[in-house]
Enzyme design. Structure first.
Site, mmCIF file in Angstrom:
data_model
loop_
_atom_site.group_PDB
_atom_site.id
_atom_site.type_symbol
_atom_site.label_atom_id
_atom_site.label_comp_id
_atom_site.label_asym_id
_atom_site.label_seq_id
_atom_site.Cartn_x
_atom_site.Cartn_y
_atom_site.Cartn_z
ATOM 1 N N GLY A 85 0.795 -1.207 0.034
ATOM 2 C CA GLY A 85 0.039 -0.054 -0.082
ATOM 3 C C GLY A 85 0.761 1.348 0.067
ATOM 4 O O GLY A 85 0.306 2.234 0.119
ATOM 5 N N LYS A 90 6.782 19.502 -4.318
ATOM 6 C CA LYS A 90 6.950 19.793 -3.071
ATOM 7 C C LYS A 90 8.437 20.721 -2.847
ATOM 8 O O LYS A 90 8.418 21.738 -2.140
ATOM 9 C CB LYS A 90 7.337 18.599 -2.113
#
Length: 429
Positions: free
Chosen positions: A188, A206
């Site tokens: 995940g 970012k």
């Protein structure tokens, strides 16, 4: 304490949004005590209203996000839907109708941060976005507030947990890229389509946000040089280990030596095992901030996930609600320095170049001559080979990207050079 609650509209109720709603409910008393007034979840905008959302009153759920932000009684809009549209329109509409905004939308902020700040300023509202960079790690606020009196010179770090997990697995187990990616997906850590992470788009967004705040200049996503990590191989890790290094996908924002411009880039790089970033494992993030007065600061922690990201969102929510009660606003955009962004060709760093060459006398002399002709100084050379083929590994002293590119182009023209196996920057000296 004020008894009338501050009303919050939540846009998006996925992994992060559902955690925001849960914390608002379970920590309601604590949040009220910290803010000075209760906060009330007044509406939740989603795409699939039929989905069961534990702990959320179905009466609050709506598919009409525009109507929700236009209500006029909403104090704060929390935007966690991501993407450019409709998020951009919803945020500006929220400002127009009197709400402040907390966002985790790195892509939108990297592309249109200046316009969003201008809209917030026009309407006297807050725009906070701690959760847009590095998950739960406090980074935006220290740069905007704690270091506001200092001069930041460099921001260097790991800002994507998925890529760090993959590279860490390749380093620690000897796995290839695809094998490590498959494990990250199964656990995940990676999306079904991991392109935004592994090609560096997420980290580049970012980096744009961090560079803009750190250097008080507008830096957009298009200004950030970006390389993904899909071409990093087990052989690269073996070469790195021979140098006492490992490989990380780094976001690097820095002032030029003369202070007249800045650069922002994302790419894989070798860093010494002695550097603290080398020990950042799994899906964690870590960022170094280097400034004149404070020296070197390190921020470390979980960089993604529902609960960590929601923690950053709630921190911003508390700050914005406090401002709302006092009739003030927090820091807005600071772009007074207006430093230009230099192209990648001007960036100076060390390089590790691996060449496939013919195993015969004179090859090393030819290669060294090419480096010298392009003004690139060689630090170390290692050659291995047999049966007429060889591998030549060259590590340079610091050189500009432009001069290195010219060197590599000339090397490819040599009859004795069969190919350029890999080129990687060396950082963190």
């Amino acid at each position: 304490m004020r008894t009338r609650p501050l009303k919050v509209a939540l846009l998006g109720c996925g992994v992060v949004g559902s955690e925001v709603a849960r914390i608002m409910t379970t920590h309601a008393d604590d949040l009220a005590a910290r803010i000075g007034a209760p906060v009330e979840l007044a509406g939740v905008a989603v795409r699939r209203p039929s989905k069961v959302r534990e702990g959320i009153d179905p009466a609050l759920v709506t598919t009409d996000a525009t109507a929700l932000v236009k209500r006029g009684d909403i104090d704060v809009v929390v935007e966690v839907i991501g993407g450019i549209e409709p998020a951009r329109t919803l945020i500006t509409t929220a400002f127009e109708h009197g709400a402040s905004v907390v966002s985790a939308n790195k892509a939108l902020l990297a592309q249109d941060g200046a316009a969003l700040h201008a809209a917030a300023d026009q309407h006297g509202r807050d725009l906070y976005y701690e959760a847009a960079v590095a998950g739960a790690i406090p980074l935006i606020r220290p740069l905007r507030e704690s270091l506001a009196g200092d001069k930041v010179n460099r921001v260097l770090g790991i800002v994507n947990g998925t890529t760090n997990f993959i590279l860490d697995k390749m380093d620690s187990t000897g796995a290839g890229y695809q094998e490590a990616l498959d494990e990250a997906t199964a656990l995940g850590y990676a999306e079904a389509d991991p392109t935004a992470d592994v090609e560096g788009f997420d980290a580049a967004a970012k980096a744009a946000i961090l560079a803009g705040i750190a250097f008080h200049s507008r830096v957009r996503l298009d200004d950030v040089y970006r390389e993904g990590m899909t071409e990093v191989t087990a052989a690269d890790f073996a070469s790195a280990k021979n140098m006492g290094c490992t490989i990380k996908l780094l976001a690097i924002c820095e002032r030029a030596g003369d202070g007249g411009s800045v650069t922002a880039r994302v790419h894989p790089a070798m860093i010494p095992l002695t550097h603290p970033l080398a020990s950042v494992r799994g899906a964690y993030n870590a960022v170094f901030v280097e400034s004149d007065a404070s020296g070197q600061l390190m921020f470390y922690g979980p960089g993604a996930g529902g609960a960590p990201t929601a923690s950053a969102v709630l921190g911003d929510l508390v700050a914005v609600c406090r401002n709302r009660l006092s009739g003030a606003t927090g820091p807005g955009e600071s772009a007074y320095a207006a430093l230009p962004v230099s192209p990648m060709g001007d960036v100076v760093t060390r390089y590790h170049i691996s060449l496939d060459v013919a195993d015969k006398p004179g090859v090393l002399a030819q290669v060294a001559t090419v480096f010298a002709e392009h003004g690139v100084s060689i630090d170390t050379v290692r050659q291995t080979g047999k049966d007429g083929e060889a591998s030549l590994v060259v590590v340079t002293h610091r050189a500009s990207d432009a001069s290195l590119s010219g060197t590599v182009e000339a090397l490819r023209k040599l009859d004795t050079v069969r190919g350029v196996a890999s080129i990687m920057r060396v950082e963190g000296e």
